[in-house]
Design an enzyme around this catalytic site. Sequence first.
Site, PDB file in Angstrom:
ATOM      1  N   SER A 173       0.879  -1.183   0.000  1.00  0.00           N
ATOM      2  CA  SER A 173       0.000   0.000   0.000  1.00  0.00           C
ATOM      3  C   SER A 173       0.905   1.217   0.000  1.00  0.00           C
ATOM      4  CB  SER A 173      -0.849   0.017   1.272  1.00  0.00           C
ATOM      5  OG  SER A 173      -1.496   1.260   1.416  1.00  0.00           O
ATOM      6  N   TYR A 186      -2.528  -1.098  10.674  1.00  0.00           N
ATOM      7  CA  TYR A 186      -2.428  -1.478   9.258  1.00  0.00           C
ATOM      8  C   TYR A 186      -1.011  -1.182   8.739  1.00  0.00           C
ATOM      9  CZ  TYR A 186      -3.844  -1.250   4.244  1.00  0.00           C
ATOM     10  OH  TYR A 186      -3.976  -1.426   2.883  1.00  0.00           O
TER      11      TYR A 186
HETATM   12  N1  LIG Z   1      -8.521  -0.370  -1.615  1.00  0.00           N
HETATM   13  C1  LIG Z   1      -7.489   0.410  -1.340  1.00  0.00           C
HETATM   14  O1  LIG Z   1      -7.603   1.643  -1.341  1.00  0.00           O
HETATM   15  C2  LIG Z   1      -6.147  -0.208  -1.066  1.00  0.00           C
HETATM   16  C3  LIG Z   1      -5.041   0.645  -1.048  1.00  0.00           C
HETATM   17  C4  LIG Z   1      -3.794   0.106  -0.798  1.00  0.00           C
HETATM   18  C5  LIG Z   1      -3.647  -1.240  -0.599  1.00  0.00           C
HETATM   19  N2  LIG Z   1      -4.731  -2.063  -0.609  1.00  0.00           N
HETATM   20  C6  LIG Z   1      -4.504  -3.498  -0.412  1.00  0.00           C
HETATM   21  O2  LIG Z   1      -5.061  -4.222  -1.484  1.00  0.00           O
HETATM   22  C7  LIG Z   1      -5.334  -5.554  -1.051  1.00  0.00           C
HETATM   23  C8  LIG Z   1      -6.713  -5.958  -1.545  1.00  0.00           C
HETATM   24  O3  LIG Z   1      -7.653  -5.123  -0.912  1.00  0.00           O
HETATM   25  P1  LIG Z   1      -8.947  -4.543  -1.629  1.00  0.00           P
HETATM   26  O4  LIG Z   1      -8.891  -3.061  -1.481  1.00  0.00           O
HETATM   27  O5  LIG Z   1      -9.145  -5.169  -2.950  1.00  0.00           O
HETATM   28  O6  LIG Z   1     -10.071  -4.998  -0.580  1.00  0.00           O
HETATM   29  P2  LIG Z   1     -11.096  -6.218  -0.615  1.00  0.00           P
HETATM   30  O7  LIG Z   1     -12.049  -6.010  -1.727  1.00  0.00           O
HETATM   31  O8  LIG Z   1     -11.648  -6.326   0.760  1.00  0.00           O
HETATM   32  O9  LIG Z   1     -10.167  -7.458  -0.953  1.00  0.00           O
HETATM   33  C9  LIG Z   1      -9.460  -8.153   0.032  1.00  0.00           C
HETATM   34  C10 LIG Z   1      -9.702  -9.619  -0.184  1.00  0.00           C
HETATM   35  O10 LIG Z   1      -8.978 -10.372   0.817  1.00  0.00           O
HETATM   36  C11 LIG Z   1      -9.893 -11.323   1.380  1.00  0.00           C
HETATM   37  N3  LIG Z   1      -9.464 -11.697   2.710  1.00  0.00           N
HETATM   38  C12 LIG Z   1      -9.696 -11.086   3.902  1.00  0.00           C
HETATM   39  N4  LIG Z   1      -9.152 -11.805   4.888  1.00  0.00           N
HETATM   40  C13 LIG Z   1      -8.572 -12.904   4.326  1.00  0.00           C
HETATM   41  C14 LIG Z   1      -7.877 -14.027   4.819  1.00  0.00           C
HETATM   42  N5  LIG Z   1      -7.673 -14.209   6.129  1.00  0.00           N
HETATM   43  N6  LIG Z   1      -7.424 -14.944   3.933  1.00  0.00           N
HETATM   44  C15 LIG Z   1      -7.633 -14.810   2.617  1.00  0.00           C
HETATM   45  N7  LIG Z   1      -8.323 -13.789   2.086  1.00  0.00           N
HETATM   46  C16 LIG Z   1      -8.769 -12.831   2.936  1.00  0.00           C
HETATM   47  C17 LIG Z   1     -11.217 -10.615   1.345  1.00  0.00           C
HETATM   48  O11 LIG Z   1     -12.292 -11.554   1.492  1.00  0.00           O
HETATM   49  P3  LIG Z   1     -13.756 -10.993   1.880  1.00  0.00           P
HETATM   50  O12 LIG Z   1     -14.239 -10.261   0.675  1.00  0.00           O
HETATM   51  O13 LIG Z   1     -14.540 -12.217   2.167  1.00  0.00           O
HETATM   52  O14 LIG Z   1     -13.557 -10.100   3.061  1.00  0.00           O
HETATM   53  C18 LIG Z   1     -11.171  -9.993  -0.030  1.00  0.00           C
HETATM   54  O15 LIG Z   1     -11.450 -10.940  -1.026  1.00  0.00           O
HETATM   55  C19 LIG Z   1      -5.188  -5.541   0.463  1.00  0.00           C
HETATM   56  O16 LIG Z   1      -3.958  -6.133   0.815  1.00  0.00           O
HETATM   57  C20 LIG Z   1      -5.181  -4.068   0.820  1.00  0.00           C
HETATM   58  O17 LIG Z   1      -4.451  -3.804   1.989  1.00  0.00           O
HETATM   59  C21 LIG Z   1      -5.990  -1.565  -0.836  1.00  0.00           C
END
Ligand SMILES: NC(=O)c1ccc[n+]([C@@H]2O[C@H](COP(=O)([O-])OP(=O)(O)OC[C@H]3O[C@@H](n4cnc5c(N)ncnc54)[C@H](OP(=O)(O)O)[C@@H]3O)[C@@H](O)[C@H]2O)c1
Length: 341
Positions: A173, A186
């Site tokens: 991130s 985080y």
């Molecule tokens: N969105 C942003 O602005 C942003 C910015 C920087 C970095 N990120 C990073 O991008 C990555 C993906 O996030 P996203 O924004 O796409 O959010 P997201 O839509 O919530 O995707 C995260 C995924 O990880 C799954 N997950 C949660 N706990 C888990 C576990 N214990 N084992 C396996 N899978 C698990 C979630 O399942 P569920 O759907 O069932 O919860 C979901 O499918 C994360 O690492 C996040 O920190 C996001």
Amino acid sequence: MWFAVAIVIVVALVVAFYHMFKSRGSNQKRISVKGQGVLITGCDTGFGHDLAKRLDALGFQVFAGCLEENGPGARELEKSCSDRLQVLQLNVTKEEQVDAVKRNIETVHQKTGCGLWAVINNAGIDSIGDIEFSPMELYRRVADVNLFGVVHVTKTFLPMIRKSKGRVINNTSVKGRISLPRISVYGITKYGIENFSDCLRLEMRKFGVKVVIVEPGEFGGVTGILRGDNLKRLQSDMENMWKQASAEVRQVYGRKYLESQFSGLDNASKTSPSSTRPVVDAFVDALTLENPKTRYLVDGGVGLVDKYCFYARLNSYLPTSWMDFLVDRWFNSMGISEIGS
Ligand SMILES: NC(=O)c1ccc[n+]([C@@H]2O[C@H](COP(=O)([O-])OP(=O)(O)OC[C@H]3O[C@@H](n4cnc5c(N)ncnc54)[C@H](OP(=O)(O)O)[C@@H]3O)[C@@H](O)[C@H]2O)c1
């Protein structure tokens, strides 16, 4: 003195903008990896889900790790992707599920003769709250997924990746590059994966394995990270913080201040792009360019600049005391009027 300070600020701004625009549109050679395997964690929603679809369309053999293999995200992938894509039950905190995924991939590869080209550690959860409010249980729970999940999955699949001279791609991130108030739970996990990835990159050079870091900026309104059950979990974390805080902490900060940190989360779409595409593009570059960059800082937000990414770029050039001054002006005013009330 002030003249020198102004010059340094101008130079830092020019360099930050230069890097921002340089990162757009480089034309490099791609490698053919059709039919090769790619394991992605966290494909139920968000970046992982969209990436699984894109890589399937590009011809990869996608192993889509889902937290709920029978959930709507997993079903949607099975419905909309080719027969090559396999949904696999994968909670990255459960050793037995990681092992089962490994056995599954080995079996498929024995049949197809293809290798595992990449592991994409994408699964993650968010957390918000001042250090004085955040219980140890919360630090451990978030690190279990965001940090130790990544370490465990990576270690499990490294022998396969070494064999294919492939790639480990970690989704950290922008918050793995800047320290801000209220994101330590985080942030330490994302800084941790940055370090883990850097160490791994240096260790893997001799094997021809590349390690790439993707650092998305502000995309909170377009993925699941601040929606549905995740939003409910953050709100319930807030209630726990209040319950577990000492009387002194409650009195010093006040309930209103704590609540103000969580207000507006359901409005994230207002400050977020409407598509995950820039992040998915960065993953595709990391996976298919002959010479990918080590880090892909991907601007999100709305308007001219993503303020988080802009800060991250400045952070590489300005002294810490200057960054503290700027962060204090820009981010620390959030909710400060409520302190003590
Ligand atoms: N969105 C942003 O602005 C942003 C910015 C920087 C970095 N990120 C990073 O991008 C990555 C993906 O996030 P996203 O924004 O796409 O959010 P997201 O839509 O919530 O995707 C995260 C995924 O990880 C799954 N997950 C949660 N706990 C888990 C576990 N214990 N084992 C396996 N899978 C698990 C979630 O399942 P569920 O759907 O069932 O919860 C979901 O499918 C994360 O690492 C996040 O920190 C996001």
